[in-house]
Motif scaffolding. Structure first.
Motif, PDB file in Angstrom:
ATOM      1  N   GLU A  92     -10.171 -11.593  -0.224  1.00  0.00           N
ATOM      2  CA  GLU A  92      -9.376 -12.803  -0.477  1.00  0.00           C
ATOM      3  C   GLU A  92      -8.052 -12.883   0.309  1.00  0.00           C
ATOM      4  OE1 GLU A  92      -9.323 -13.080  -4.553  1.00  0.00           O
ATOM      5  OE2 GLU A  92     -11.574 -12.989  -4.871  1.00  0.00           O
ATOM      6  N   GLY A  93      -7.565 -13.986   0.776  1.00  0.00           N
ATOM      7  CA  GLY A  93      -6.253 -13.980   1.683  1.00  0.00           C
ATOM      8  C   GLY A  93      -6.357 -13.211   2.804  1.00  0.00           C
ATOM      9  N   ALA A  94      -7.524 -13.130   3.647  1.00  0.00           N
ATOM     10  CA  ALA A  94      -7.356 -12.381   5.066  1.00  0.00           C
ATOM     11  C   ALA A  94      -6.427 -13.272   5.861  1.00  0.00           C
ATOM     12  CB  ALA A  94      -8.838 -12.371   5.443  1.00  0.00           C
ATOM     13  N   GLU A  95      -6.284 -14.483   5.704  1.00  0.00           N
ATOM     14  CA  GLU A  95      -5.223 -15.166   6.466  1.00  0.00           C
ATOM     15  C   GLU A  95      -4.003 -14.793   6.700  1.00  0.00           C
ATOM     16  OE1 GLU A  95      -5.348 -17.457   2.623  1.00  0.00           O
ATOM     17  OE2 GLU A  95      -6.661 -16.253   4.040  1.00  0.00           O
ATOM     18  N   HIS A  96      -3.578 -13.897   5.619  1.00  0.00           N
ATOM     19  CA  HIS A  96      -2.202 -13.293   5.696  1.00  0.00           C
ATOM     20  C   HIS A  96      -2.082 -12.267   6.406  1.00  0.00           C
ATOM     21  CE1 HIS A  96      -1.478 -16.454   2.739  1.00  0.00           C
ATOM     22  NE2 HIS A  96      -2.337 -15.849   1.569  1.00  0.00           N
ATOM     23  N   PRO A 142      -1.591 -10.202   9.557  1.00  0.00           N
ATOM     24  CA  PRO A 142      -1.046 -10.652  10.912  1.00  0.00           C
ATOM     25  C   PRO A 142      -1.883 -10.260  12.086  1.00  0.00           C
ATOM     26  CG  PRO A 142       0.117  -8.625  10.087  1.00  0.00           C
ATOM     27  CD  PRO A 142      -0.564  -9.163   9.068  1.00  0.00           C
ATOM     28  N   THR A 143      -2.134 -11.038  12.901  1.00  0.00           N
ATOM     29  CA  THR A 143      -2.899 -10.657  14.285  1.00  0.00           C
ATOM     30  C   THR A 143      -2.062 -10.045  15.107  1.00  0.00           C
ATOM     31  OG1 THR A 143      -2.384 -12.881  14.984  1.00  0.00           O
ATOM     32  CG2 THR A 143      -4.254 -13.015  13.868  1.00  0.00           C
ATOM     33  N   SER A 171      -9.971  -5.191   7.391  1.00  0.00           N
ATOM     34  CA  SER A 171      -9.041  -5.598   8.218  1.00  0.00           C
ATOM     35  C   SER A 171      -9.467  -5.680   9.493  1.00  0.00           C
ATOM     36  CB  SER A 171      -7.841  -4.660   8.097  1.00  0.00           C
ATOM     37  OG  SER A 171      -6.803  -4.785   9.164  1.00  0.00           O
ATOM     38  N   PRO A 228       0.596 -13.426   0.326  1.00  0.00           N
ATOM     39  CA  PRO A 228       1.379 -14.067   1.391  1.00  0.00           C
ATOM     40  C   PRO A 228       2.594 -12.792   1.810  1.00  0.00           C
ATOM     41  CG  PRO A 228       1.189 -15.636  -0.359  1.00  0.00           C
ATOM     42  CD  PRO A 228       0.712 -14.500  -0.683  1.00  0.00           C
TER      43      PRO A 228
END
Length: 243
Positions: free
Chosen positions: A24-28, A30-31, A54, A176
């Motif tokens: 949950e929250g994988a969008e946090h 960084p790429t 990841s 975040p």
């Protein structure tokens, strides 16, 4: 090469069946660029499940005992943990904290993700324990964000002392990024490092739902668990110590 082979071919499929992990929250995450992933620590498999979910490789600082064993078992263990991207740290030397700091800063200078367990060791009873300030020192000196990560369910799958995993459900909850740029130029200040560490631990407590205990987990080895203390407050500066 071995890292990705383990993740997608050798170890990953087995872990997926055993833990059915979700994130949950994988969008946090960084790429690109350096960052610290600060996680609670309930089981050895924390270091397997987090990298598994990841999209980027994560480097952990691991105790040197994993790399110095004798015989066939020792050689296999060294190869295994090296393949997983872990960096050995001698925790018995006179400047163990300094060596860990240098190693961590080098990982961040290379633009990588650094995985850290602020508690310093696994929780002995499933509660969340006081964080050590080494993580804050690295974040402040490197000028990187700290991303809180809560590992949930790994203590049920891999309890302390167990030899075989127990199938269960693993949830990885990513919060975040925490920005500490307001403390620029204040790296090395013990009061600031403690405030930063407390803020991270408070966030981990909220993410994981764990009960917080305001003592170090390492002090409870072979002892009766301490009574829980009030929740950590990032605005408060408690007793200060070196990590």
């Amino acid at each position: 090469m071995w890292y990705w082979l383990f993740k997608y071919v050798l170890l990953g499929p087995i872990l997926y069946v055993l833990g059915r992990p979700t994130i949950e929250g994988a969008e946090h995450l960084p790429t690109d660029g350096p960052a610290i992933l600060a996680s609670n620590h309930q089981a050895v498999v924390d270091s397997f499940y987090l990298p598994m979910r990841s999209p980027r490789r994560i480097t952990f600082l691991a105790k040197s005992e994993y790399f110095t064993g004798a015989g066939l078992k020792g050689r296999f263990q060294k190869w295994f943990f090296s393949a997983l991207g872990q960096v050995p740290i001698d925790r018995t030397g006179a400047d163990a904290a300094g060596d860990a700091l240098k190693a961590g800063l080098q990982v961040l200078a290379d633009g990588k993700l650094l995985g850290i367990y602020p508690e310093g060791t696994r929780s002995p009873d499933g509660r969340l324990y006081k964080g050590k300030t080494g993580m804050a020192r690295m974040a402040l000196q490197a000028g990187v964000p700290v991303i809180p990560v809560a590992m949930i369910g790994t203590d049920k799958l891999n309890p302390i002392g167990s030899r075989l995993p127990r199938p269960g459900k693993i949830v990885i909850r990513v919060g975040p990024p925490l920005d500490f740029s307001r403390f620029n130029g204040m790296g090395g200040n013990r009061f600031v490092e403690r405030a930063v560490t407390d803020e991270v631990m408070y966030t981990l407590m909220k993410l994981s739902g764990q009960e917080y205990v305001d003592v170090y987990a390492a002090t409870l080895r072979n002892k009766v668990p301490a009574e829980p203390a009030p929740r950590p407050d990032a605005a408060r500066i408690p007793d200060v110590e070196a990590s």
